[in-house]
Write a protein that holds these residues in place. Structure first.
Motif, PDB file in Angstrom:
ATOM      1  N   ASN A 175     -27.655 -64.890  73.364  1.00  0.00           N
ATOM      2  CA  ASN A 175     -26.541 -63.986  73.674  1.00  0.00           C
ATOM      3  C   ASN A 175     -25.219 -64.596  73.259  1.00  0.00           C
ATOM      4  OD1 ASN A 175     -27.775 -61.748  74.758  1.00  0.00           O
ATOM      5  ND2 ASN A 175     -27.712 -62.509  76.844  1.00  0.00           N
ATOM      6  N   GLU A 176     -25.096 -65.912  73.497  1.00  0.00           N
ATOM      7  CA  GLU A 176     -23.819 -66.567  73.248  1.00  0.00           C
ATOM      8  C   GLU A 176     -24.044 -68.057  73.086  1.00  0.00           C
ATOM      9  OE1 GLU A 176     -19.898 -65.619  75.456  1.00  0.00           O
ATOM     10  OE2 GLU A 176     -20.754 -67.323  76.544  1.00  0.00           O
ATOM     11  N   ILE A 177     -23.246 -68.670  72.217  1.00  0.00           N
ATOM     12  CA  ILE A 177     -23.245 -70.128  72.102  1.00  0.00           C
ATOM     13  C   ILE A 177     -21.798 -70.584  72.141  1.00  0.00           C
ATOM     14  CG2 ILE A 177     -23.381 -70.035  69.575  1.00  0.00           C
ATOM     15  CD1 ILE A 177     -24.944 -72.762  69.816  1.00  0.00           C
ATOM     16  N   GLU A 178     -21.527 -71.472  73.081  1.00  0.00           N
ATOM     17  CA  GLU A 178     -20.197 -72.063  73.205  1.00  0.00           C
ATOM     18  C   GLU A 178     -20.225 -73.384  72.454  1.00  0.00           C
ATOM     19  OE1 GLU A 178     -17.487 -74.101  76.652  1.00  0.00           O
ATOM     20  OE2 GLU A 178     -18.680 -72.355  77.224  1.00  0.00           O
ATOM     21  N   LEU A 179     -19.405 -73.478  71.424  1.00  0.00           N
ATOM     22  CA  LEU A 179     -19.387 -74.667  70.578  1.00  0.00           C
ATOM     23  C   LEU A 179     -18.555 -75.775  71.215  1.00  0.00           C
ATOM     24  CD1 LEU A 179     -19.017 -72.828  67.181  1.00  0.00           C
ATOM     25  CD2 LEU A 179     -21.076 -73.835  68.171  1.00  0.00           C
ATOM     26  N   PRO A 180     -18.736 -77.024  70.759  1.00  0.00           N
ATOM     27  CA  PRO A 180     -18.019 -78.154  71.374  1.00  0.00           C
ATOM     28  C   PRO A 180     -16.511 -78.031  71.228  1.00  0.00           C
ATOM     29  CG  PRO A 180     -19.706 -78.934  69.861  1.00  0.00           C
ATOM     30  CD  PRO A 180     -19.623 -77.459  69.690  1.00  0.00           C
ATOM     31  N   GLU A 181     -15.825 -78.581  72.198  1.00  0.00           N
ATOM     32  CA  GLU A 181     -14.376 -78.732  72.130  1.00  0.00           C
ATOM     33  C   GLU A 181     -14.108 -80.139  71.608  1.00  0.00           C
ATOM     34  OE1 GLU A 181     -10.593 -79.044  75.171  1.00  0.00           O
ATOM     35  OE2 GLU A 181     -12.316 -77.832  75.752  1.00  0.00           O
ATOM     36  N   ILE A 182     -13.327 -80.238  70.548  1.00  0.00           N
ATOM     37  CA  ILE A 182     -12.971 -81.542  69.991  1.00  0.00           C
ATOM     38  C   ILE A 182     -11.701 -81.989  70.718  1.00  0.00           C
ATOM     39  CG2 ILE A 182     -12.453 -82.854  67.907  1.00  0.00           C
ATOM     40  CD1 ILE A 182     -15.209 -81.394  67.907  1.00  0.00           C
ATOM     41  N   SER A 183     -11.854 -82.955  71.599  1.00  0.00           N
ATOM     42  CA  SER A 183     -10.750 -83.394  72.441  1.00  0.00           C
ATOM     43  C   SER A 183     -10.707 -84.922  72.441  1.00  0.00           C
ATOM     44  CB  SER A 183     -10.958 -82.858  73.865  1.00  0.00           C
ATOM     45  OG  SER A 183      -9.898 -83.231  74.687  1.00  0.00           O
ATOM     46  N   GLU A 198     -20.005 -81.105  74.128  1.00  0.00           N
ATOM     47  CA  GLU A 198     -21.197 -80.394  74.550  1.00  0.00           C
ATOM     48  C   GLU A 198     -21.134 -78.950  74.080  1.00  0.00           C
ATOM     49  OE1 GLU A 198     -21.190 -80.973  78.824  1.00  0.00           O
ATOM     50  OE2 GLU A 198     -20.254 -79.014  79.135  1.00  0.00           O
ATOM     51  N   SER A 199     -22.292 -78.332  74.043  1.00  0.00           N
ATOM     52  CA  SER A 199     -22.434 -76.947  73.629  1.00  0.00           C
ATOM     53  C   SER A 199     -23.304 -76.236  74.659  1.00  0.00           C
ATOM     54  CB  SER A 199     -23.097 -76.889  72.242  1.00  0.00           C
ATOM     55  OG  SER A 199     -23.235 -75.562  71.818  1.00  0.00           O
ATOM     56  N   THR A 200     -22.929 -75.012  75.013  1.00  0.00           N
ATOM     57  CA  THR A 200     -23.666 -74.243  76.006  1.00  0.00           C
ATOM     58  C   THR A 200     -24.280 -73.018  75.336  1.00  0.00           C
ATOM     59  OG1 THR A 200     -22.154 -74.962  77.742  1.00  0.00           O
ATOM     60  CG2 THR A 200     -23.510 -73.032  78.219  1.00  0.00           C
ATOM     61  N   ILE A 201     -25.563 -72.815  75.584  1.00  0.00           N
ATOM     62  CA  ILE A 201     -26.288 -71.684  75.009  1.00  0.00           C
ATOM     63  C   ILE A 201     -26.718 -70.757  76.138  1.00  0.00           C
ATOM     64  CG2 ILE A 201     -28.334 -70.965  73.715  1.00  0.00           C
ATOM     65  CD1 ILE A 201     -28.295 -73.826  72.485  1.00  0.00           C
ATOM     66  N   THR A 202     -26.404 -69.488  76.013  1.00  0.00           N
ATOM     67  CA  THR A 202     -26.888 -68.465  76.927  1.00  0.00           C
ATOM     68  C   THR A 202     -27.973 -67.699  76.185  1.00  0.00           C
ATOM     69  OG1 THR A 202     -24.698 -68.297  77.924  1.00  0.00           O
ATOM     70  CG2 THR A 202     -26.253 -66.508  78.384  1.00  0.00           C
ATOM     71  N   TRP A 203     -29.172 -67.762  76.720  1.00  0.00           N
ATOM     72  CA  TRP A 203     -30.338 -67.205  76.035  1.00  0.00           C
ATOM     73  C   TRP A 203     -30.501 -65.708  76.324  1.00  0.00           C
ATOM     74  CZ3 TRP A 203     -32.292 -70.576  72.686  1.00  0.00           C
ATOM     75  CH2 TRP A 203     -32.110 -71.935  72.934  1.00  0.00           C
ATOM     76  N   ALA A 204     -30.882 -64.954  75.313  1.00  0.00           N
ATOM     77  CA  ALA A 204     -31.227 -63.536  75.470  1.00  0.00           C
ATOM     78  C   ALA A 204     -32.731 -63.385  75.630  1.00  0.00           C
ATOM     79  CB  ALA A 204     -30.752 -62.732  74.253  1.00  0.00           C
ATOM     80  N   LEU A 262     -24.810 -78.860  64.427  1.00  0.00           N
ATOM     81  CA  LEU A 262     -24.732 -79.689  65.625  1.00  0.00           C
ATOM     82  C   LEU A 262     -26.002 -80.509  65.745  1.00  0.00           C
ATOM     83  CD1 LEU A 262     -23.676 -76.982  68.259  1.00  0.00           C
ATOM     84  CD2 LEU A 262     -22.158 -78.471  66.979  1.00  0.00           C
ATOM     85  N   THR A 263     -25.864 -81.757  66.129  1.00  0.00           N
ATOM     86  CA  THR A 263     -27.013 -82.587  66.468  1.00  0.00           C
ATOM     87  C   THR A 263     -26.760 -83.148  67.859  1.00  0.00           C
ATOM     88  OG1 THR A 263     -27.343 -83.208  64.161  1.00  0.00           O
ATOM     89  CG2 THR A 263     -28.416 -84.584  65.814  1.00  0.00           C
ATOM     90  N   GLY A 264     -27.762 -83.035  68.714  1.00  0.00           N
ATOM     91  CA  GLY A 264     -27.598 -83.541  70.065  1.00  0.00           C
ATOM     92  C   GLY A 264     -28.866 -83.376  70.885  1.00  0.00           C
ATOM     93  N   ARG A 265     -28.726 -83.591  72.179  1.00  0.00           N
ATOM     94  CA  ARG A 265     -29.860 -83.513  73.098  1.00  0.00           C
ATOM     95  C   ARG A 265     -29.509 -82.571  74.244  1.00  0.00           C
ATOM     96  NH1 ARG A 265     -28.229 -87.790  71.680  1.00  0.00           N
ATOM     97  NH2 ARG A 265     -27.133 -88.346  73.581  1.00  0.00           N
TER      98      ARG A 265
END
Length: 170
Positions: A24-32, A57-63, A106-109
């Motif tokens: 549904n949505e993916i929130e991409l990382p904030e570069i801070s 970090e990145s947040t994924i909301t699944w459909a 993006l690469t991460g865990r």
């Protein structure tokens, strides 16, 4: 003449597999950046200078959710590759003048794997991924690349950490 970019759609890929229709949505990382202050008696203010990159970090909301997605999100020790591909129309006062591609890698865990909320006929689920590397490319031109380990920081292909690595013998 100003150009306006209107995004027509995006698809997310996980380890090379399309997730079309599953997010549904993916929130991409904030570069801070964490900053350090420099105070002296000669200045009338306190300048701040970038020091270290704050955690991304990145947040994924699944459909939709499947056993393969559950497995990828369940292993906090294994890195995954997410790629977001988008297409944007270019518009000016004369109308649509073209299309441009945006690709974010993006690469991460996964560090937070919410089991979800069930209600009649639907399920809501969200996952949070810690990001170790991010790159942004417009029409295959790299605009930004940042990596934690090894340290990478490029803007439009210019290596902004080259002098630091040279000074440290790397």
């Amino acid at each position: 003449m100003n150009t306006i970019y209107k995004f027509d759609g995006a698809v997310v890929w996980l380890n090379g597999t399309s997730l079309a229709g599953e997010i549904n949505e993916i929130e991409l990382p904030e570069i801070s950046w964490d900053v350090i202050e420099h105070e002296t008696i000669a200045l009338i203010g306190t300048p701040e200078f970038a020091n270290k990159l704050e955690a991304m970090e990145s947040t994924i909301t699944w459909a939709s959710y499947s056993p393969d997605l559950a497995e990828a999100a369940a292993n906090a020790f294994r890195s995954v590759n997410l790629q977001i591909r988008a297409s944007a129309g270019q518009y000016t006062a004369n109308g649509k003048t073209g299309d441009i591609s945006l690709k974010i890698d993006l690469t991460g865990r996964f560090k937070n794997n919410q089991m979800g909320t069930f209600s009649p006929g639907e399920m809501e689920r969200e996952s949070v991924m810690t990001v170790d590397f991010v790159s942004e490319k417009w029409n295959n031109t790299e605009i930004l690349a940042i990596g934690i380990n090894p340290p990478i920081y490029r803007v439009r292909g210019r290596d902004l950490l080259e002098g630091m690595r040279r000074n440290l013998g790397g």
